[in-house]
Design a protein around this motif. Structure first.
Motif, PDB file in Angstrom:
ATOM      1  N   LYS A   1       0.843  -1.195   0.000  1.00  0.00           N
ATOM      2  CA  LYS A   1       0.000   0.000   0.000  1.00  0.00           C
ATOM      3  C   LYS A   1       0.884   1.252   0.000  1.00  0.00           C
TER       4      LYS A   1
ATOM      5  N   ASP B   1       8.509   4.341   5.560  1.00  0.00           N
ATOM      6  CA  ASP B   1       8.219   2.937   5.285  1.00  0.00           C
ATOM      7  C   ASP B   1       7.442   2.352   6.458  1.00  0.00           C
ATOM      8  N   ILE B   2       6.438   1.534   6.147  1.00  0.00           N
ATOM      9  CA  ILE B   2       5.662   0.832   7.163  1.00  0.00           C
ATOM     10  C   ILE B   2       6.124  -0.623   7.140  1.00  0.00           C
TER      11      ILE B   2
ATOM     12  N   ARG C   1       5.977  -4.449   8.781  1.00  0.00           N
ATOM     13  CA  ARG C   1       5.197  -5.376   9.602  1.00  0.00           C
ATOM     14  C   ARG C   1       6.126  -5.911  10.691  1.00  0.00           C
TER      15      ARG C   1
ATOM     16  N   ILE D   1       5.378  -3.280   4.172  1.00  0.00           N
ATOM     17  CA  ILE D   1       3.985  -3.465   3.756  1.00  0.00           C
ATOM     18  C   ILE D   1       3.360  -2.189   3.206  1.00  0.00           C
ATOM     19  N   GLY D   2       4.069  -1.070   3.341  1.00  0.00           N
ATOM     20  CA  GLY D   2       3.511   0.173   2.828  1.00  0.00           C
ATOM     21  C   GLY D   2       4.486   1.327   2.910  1.00  0.00           C
ATOM     22  N   ARG D   3       4.110   2.390   2.234  1.00  0.00           N
ATOM     23  CA  ARG D   3       4.861   3.640   2.291  1.00  0.00           C
ATOM     24  C   ARG D   3       3.851   4.775   2.407  1.00  0.00           C
TER      25      ARG D   3
ATOM     26  N   ILE E   1      -6.191  -4.386   9.053  1.00  0.00           N
ATOM     27  CA  ILE E   1      -5.093  -3.451   8.795  1.00  0.00           C
ATOM     28  C   ILE E   1      -4.292  -3.197  10.071  1.00  0.00           C
ATOM     29  N   MET E   2      -4.987  -2.985  11.177  1.00  0.00           N
ATOM     30  CA  MET E   2      -4.279  -2.713  12.435  1.00  0.00           C
ATOM     31  C   MET E   2      -3.488  -3.923  12.908  1.00  0.00           C
TER      32      MET E   2
ATOM     33  N   GLU F   1      -2.151  -6.230  11.040  1.00  0.00           N
ATOM     34  CA  GLU F   1      -0.961  -6.330  10.187  1.00  0.00           C
ATOM     35  C   GLU F   1       0.067  -5.253  10.523  1.00  0.00           C
ATOM     36  N   GLU F   2      -0.385  -4.024  10.660  1.00  0.00           N
ATOM     37  CA  GLU F   2       0.543  -2.905  10.877  1.00  0.00           C
ATOM     38  C   GLU F   2       1.206  -2.948  12.250  1.00  0.00           C
ATOM     39  N   TYR F   3       0.457  -3.307  13.282  1.00  0.00           N
ATOM     40  CA  TYR F   3       0.996  -3.258  14.639  1.00  0.00           C
ATOM     41  C   TYR F   3       1.473  -4.604  15.150  1.00  0.00           C
TER      42      TYR F   3
END
Length: 104
Positions: free
Chosen positions: A2, A23-24, A26, A33-35, A87-88, A90-92
């Motif tokens: 994403k 950068d995000i 995981r 997993i994202g920018r 989403i949360m 995965e991200e956290y």
């Protein structure tokens, strides 16, 4: 992956003026997993100006009108609860309690 390049300012998603990117990662496996484009001083100015304009009207609204807005926000978030939870998690790097219960 994403990629988010917009900010929600003044009722619309607008391209970031800022050029710095975050950068995000995981946390469970270190995968990118994202920018996300970070806002800069110009983005901040636009957001503050929009908030001041909104407050001029919102500040005169009634308790009932504010409650209606909050109910609409709750309904919108509730309609996407699975997406937001996924989403949360995965991200956290958290554990989805629904999955834990399903495995028991």
């Amino acid at each position: 992956m994403k990629i988010i390049t917009k900010h929600y300012i003044d009722g619309a998603f607008v391209e970031s003026h800022g050029k710095q990117v975050l950068d995000i990662i995981r946390p469970t496996d270190g995968q990118l997993i994202g920018r996300v484009s970070l806002g800069d001083e110009e983005d901040t100015r636009r957001a503050i100006a929009a908030a001041k304009r909104a407050f001029a009207t919102f500040g005169r609204s009634t308790v009932q009108e504010r409650a209606k807005i909050l109910r609409r926000l709750h309904e919108a978030a509730s309609a996407r609860i699975k997406d937001l939870t996924d989403i949360m998690v995965e991200e956290y790097g958290g554990v989805d309690q629904r999955l834990q219960r399903a495995r028991q």
